[in-house]
Each structure stands twice: as C-alpha cells, then as structure tokens.
Design an enzyme around this catalytic site. Structure first.
Site, mmCIF file in Angstrom:
data_model
loop_
_atom_site.group_PDB
_atom_site.id
_atom_site.type_symbol
_atom_site.label_atom_id
_atom_site.label_comp_id
_atom_site.label_asym_id
_atom_site.label_seq_id
_atom_site.Cartn_x
_atom_site.Cartn_y
_atom_site.Cartn_z
ATOM 1 N N CYS A 103 16.337 -11.161 -7.492
ATOM 2 C CA CYS A 103 16.712 -10.988 -6.120
ATOM 3 C C CYS A 103 18.496 -10.200 -6.771
ATOM 4 O O CYS A 103 19.064 -10.206 -6.648
ATOM 5 C CB CYS A 103 16.343 -10.943 -4.920
ATOM 6 S SG CYS A 103 17.014 -12.876 -4.351
ATOM 7 N N LYS A 155 8.380 -19.093 3.344
ATOM 8 C CA LYS A 155 9.279 -18.869 3.895
ATOM 9 C C LYS A 155 9.728 -17.274 4.643
ATOM 10 O O LYS A 155 9.236 -16.224 4.317
ATOM 11 C CB LYS A 155 10.453 -18.419 2.302
ATOM 12 C CG LYS A 155 11.622 -17.347 2.121
ATOM 13 C CD LYS A 155 12.020 -17.375 0.821
ATOM 14 C CE LYS A 155 13.396 -16.492 0.459
ATOM 15 N NZ LYS A 155 14.014 -16.199 -0.504
ATOM 16 N N LYS A 201 11.376 -22.674 5.173
ATOM 17 C CA LYS A 201 12.791 -22.441 4.810
ATOM 18 C C LYS A 201 12.985 -21.420 5.934
ATOM 19 O O LYS A 201 11.812 -20.158 5.901
ATOM 20 C CB LYS A 201 13.032 -21.652 3.673
ATOM 21 C CG LYS A 201 13.774 -21.331 3.087
ATOM 22 C CD LYS A 201 14.316 -20.508 2.176
ATOM 23 C CE LYS A 201 15.851 -19.494 1.913
ATOM 24 N NZ LYS A 201 15.863 -18.831 1.133
ATOM 25 N N TYR A 258 23.687 -27.063 1.979
ATOM 26 C CA TYR A 258 25.663 -26.756 1.919
ATOM 27 C C TYR A 258 26.167 -27.797 2.436
ATOM 28 O O TYR A 258 27.197 -28.301 1.527
ATOM 29 C CB TYR A 258 25.529 -25.537 2.071
ATOM 30 C CG TYR A 258 25.121 -24.848 1.856
ATOM 31 C CD1 TYR A 258 25.248 -24.242 0.146
ATOM 32 C CD2 TYR A 258 23.971 -24.228 2.297
ATOM 33 C CE1 TYR A 258 24.264 -22.569 -0.249
ATOM 34 C CE2 TYR A 258 22.997 -23.284 2.357
ATOM 35 C CZ TYR A 258 22.958 -22.326 0.782
ATOM 36 O OH TYR A 258 22.086 -21.324 -0.169
HETATM 37 C C1 PBG Z 1 16.516 -15.629 -2.798
HETATM 38 C C2 PBG Z 1 17.277 -16.799 -1.623
HETATM 39 C C3 PBG Z 1 17.528 -16.725 -0.833
HETATM 40 C C4 PBG Z 1 17.770 -17.749 0.152
HETATM 41 C C5 PBG Z 1 17.331 -18.658 -1.090
HETATM 42 N N1 PBG Z 1 16.610 -18.219 -2.776
HETATM 43 C C6 PBG Z 1 18.023 -15.428 0.362
HETATM 44 C C7 PBG Z 1 16.728 -14.002 0.697
HETATM 45 O O1 PBG Z 1 15.317 -14.364 0.455
HETATM 46 O O2 PBG Z 1 16.985 -12.910 0.771
HETATM 47 C C8 PBG Z 1 18.913 -17.650 1.138
HETATM 48 C C9 PBG Z 1 19.561 -19.381 0.823
HETATM 49 C C10 PBG Z 1 20.838 -19.071 2.505
HETATM 50 O O3 PBG Z 1 20.297 -18.796 3.504
HETATM 51 O O4 PBG Z 1 20.983 -20.644 2.287
HETATM 52 N N2 PBG Z 1 14.989 -15.055 -2.676
#
Ligand code: PBG
Length: 326
Positions: free
Chosen positions: A123, A196, A249, A314
């Site tokens: 992405c 996720k 996540k 973070y």
């Molecule tokens: C990439 C990815 C994302 C996050 C981690 N890897 C964003 C998404 O899927 O849109 C989100 C991490 C965060 O919000 O801290 N695919």
C-alpha cells in the site's frame, strides 16, 4: 460470631511492595516493538501531525532513533518504508536499493543486536494505495502473492530478522515462506498480521505512511469488526502456513479476540496498538482530559494481560522510559 470478612483482598493492595508481590502481569521494555517510518534522504526528521511525538525519518536519523530506543531497553523495531516513487505494481517494494532495504542494511551493520522487523505490504508503494495489484477495480489476490513474496525475500536478503505481512491476502504466509526458503532465508521468521480488521483506527497511519487508498476502501481484504470466529480461522491458517508469530490488530477494541487467540493456540502472539489508539490518548491528554502517560501505560498493560507476548506501540519509548524511572 463476627460478620466481618475473613478473606480481605485489600490486604495485598496495602503497600507498593505487596502490590508488586501480587502482580499477575509484568511489562518490560523487551515486550515492546517500536514502529518507525523511513523515507529516502538525509537528516530528515519530519513530525507526523496526527501522531504527536512520532516522525518520518531518513535512514541516518532512524539509526540514531534506534540507538536511543535500544539504550532504553527496546529490542525490536517494525519498519515501514515511504518510497519517493510509487507505481501500479509497487516496484520499489522489492528493489535492492529500496529505502527499506538500505535502512535494514544500515541498522544491521551498526546495531546488529536490535531485532529488525519489516512490514510487508504494497500500500505504501502503489500509486493507488491498495495493498496489492489492482485488476478491474479489485485487488487480485494471487498476482499480489508473487509481489509480496518477492518483497519479503528482498527484505530478508537485506538482513531483516522478521518479515511481517500486513496485506491480508489469502495464502500469503505460505507464499512468503516458500520464497524465503528458496532464497536460503530459512531462518527469517514470519510475524503475520493474522487477524487484521478493517478499522477506523488506522486513520493517522495512512497520513503518516501516505498510504490511503485512492478509491474504495480495504473491506475487500481486511476483516469485518463483527467477526471473532473468523479470526480463529485466520490464525489457524497462518500458523498452518508457517507463521512463527501471529498478530491481532488493532489491540484495544479487540482484546476479546486477542485473549481467545492466545488461549486457543498458545503461539507467540503480538498485538498492535495502532495509530488511532495512540492518537486518541494524546488528543485527550493535550486537552488535559486525562493523564496521557498513565493511560498509555494502562492500555499497553491491558494488551499484555489479555494475552499479547509482544505489544507493537508507537509509545514504546515513552513506556520504556516510564519503566526505567519506576
Ligand atoms: C499496511 C498497514 C496499515 C497499518 C499497518 N500496516 C494500514 C492499513 O492497513 O490501512 C496500520 C497501522 C496503524 O494504524 O498504526 N497495510
């Protein structure tokens, strides 16, 4: 005959020493993974507005940040690359001189003790901002697998200890495992973003990584927040395909899923306290509505208590410093 209680749970709460003695969950800096964003250049340290205290780094400043974190007890980093050039197929994702590949080589050369985990996803590298190759307005699963496998192998070749696919394509753990083994990286581990969710809590990250989808959303590949049984199936699949560590996540809104995953599989389990979770606490703290440091620490502890062996946050440095000062 007395009506007073015999067992008084307050007895073990009376002093800091007793509370420490009765504590069920421990939190150490070694349980934390610190996510960092890296872009090409030199001397870059660009604050990310929606994530107070976080920045986009260039490889050299990222190394300094990694050294500072290491000195505070942090043992693992999760790296996200922000390439200068984006295209339809995310060409920089597996380029030998890509920003992640260069950063990993630098880190492993200068600070070999630190565990380097790389995010594997397209992405941030594609012009359309989707996590894979787009065909007829949809992310094409199987075509994307080849790109992800190549990206993972390229990270491993640069020296990554762990690759972390976050794309949610079906079959990607197996595809990545095969590609790693074929290239002689059988010791490179896979941390899969197994469960996720398509979450509103990723908002600040997409600003940080400049990875918001140009059209549509990610619901065609990320999970429905309503589903928990499906998370179990996702985790089972990823473990059967060779994932070494599995992840849930976001974290805080999915502690039930996290607890179930840990209980059912007993595998090394990570949880990601995502950008929105971090931003919420900071926003409230800035207004003086809550004690940001305490709220952050309580959240991370809750994520550990629910079953996470590793917490990606973070706030890793902030929490680690709090642990050092007691
Ligand atoms: C990439 C990815 C994302 C996050 C981690 N890897 C964003 C998404 O899927 O849109 C989100 C991490 C965060 O919000 O801290 N695919």
């Amino acid at each position: 005959m007395t009506s007073f209680p015999r067992l008084r749970l307050r007895r073990l709460r009376r002093t800091p020493g007793l509370r420490e003695f009765a504590r069920e969950t421990r939190l150490t800096a070694a349980d934390l993974v610190y996510p960092l964003f890296v872009r090409p250049g030199e001397g870059v340290r660009e604050p990310i507005e929606s994530m107070p205290g976080q920045s986009r780094f260039s490889p050299d400043t990222l190394l300094r940040e990694a050294e500072a974190a290491y000195a505070e007890g942090i043992r693992a980093l999760l790296l996200f690359g922000l390439p200068d050039e984006k295209d339809e197929r995310g060409s920089e994702a597996d380029a030998e001189d890509g920003v992640i590949q260069r950063t990993v080589r630098l880190l492993k050369g200068e600070l070999p003790e630190i565990v380097v985990i790389t995010d594997v996803c397209l992405c941030a590298y594609t012009s359309h901002g989707h996590c894979g190759i787009v065909r007829d307005g949809e992310v094409a699963n199987d075509e994307t697998l080849e790109r992800l496998a190549s990206q993972a192998a390229s990270h491993a070749a640069a020296g990554a200890d762990v690759v972390a696919p976050s794309d949610m394509m079906d079959g990607r753990v197996a595809a990545i495992r095969d590609a790693l083994d074929e290239a002689g990286h059988e010791q490179t581990a896979i941390l899969s973003y197994a469960a996720k969710y398509a979450s509103a809590f990723y908002g600040p990250f997409r600003e940080a990584a400049e990875s918001a989808p140009a059209f549509g959303d990610r619901r065609g590949y990320q999970m429905d927040p309503a589903n928990a049984e499906e998370a179990i199936r996702e985790v089972a699949l990823d473990l059967s395909e060779g994932a070494d560590i599995i992840m849930v996540k976001p974290a805080l809104a999915y502690l039930d899923v996290l607890a179930r995953v840990k209980r059912e599989f007993g595998a090394p389990t990570a949880a990601y306290q995502v950008s929105g979770e971090y931003a919420m606490v900071h926003a409230a703290a800035e207004r003086g509505w809550l004690d940001g440091e305490a709220a952050m620490r309580e959240s991370v502890l809750a994520i550990r208590r629910a079953g996470a062996d590793l917490v990606i946050t973070y706030a890793a440095r902030q929490v680690a410093r709090g642990l050092l000062s007691g």
